[in-house]
Design a protein around this motif. Sequence first.
Motif: not given
Length: 113
Positions: A28-34
């Motif tokens: 979820h953190h990586i998705q939010a960054l992208v």
Amino acid sequence: RWAVEIQFRGWKQSLNLAKALNRVSNEHHIQALVIAAMIVHQLGMRFAKAVGIRVGRARLSYEKLYHALSSYLIGVVDIAELGLFEQWLDVRHVKRDTRVRISSIESGIQALS
């Protein structure tokens, strides 16, 4: 195609994406960054169009524009402030640096000196 590569490189470098995505994190953190990076890219392209008219599209440095935009976004408190980016931006800071190229003969002489 080269212009797209330049824009993409400016986007990645200004957001420091390589460093952000190489960290151990949950999905979820990586998705939010992208998603956040994609939003910044869309804003950058919109501002590039407007600023490119003032500076001249050929003289616009996308790397410098994205860097200025990311610096500006850090201080934004209200979404209404996004429209003030163009007034905040000094277009002298987003122009490409002009390189002075010497002739091949001068380059050869310098190499032998």
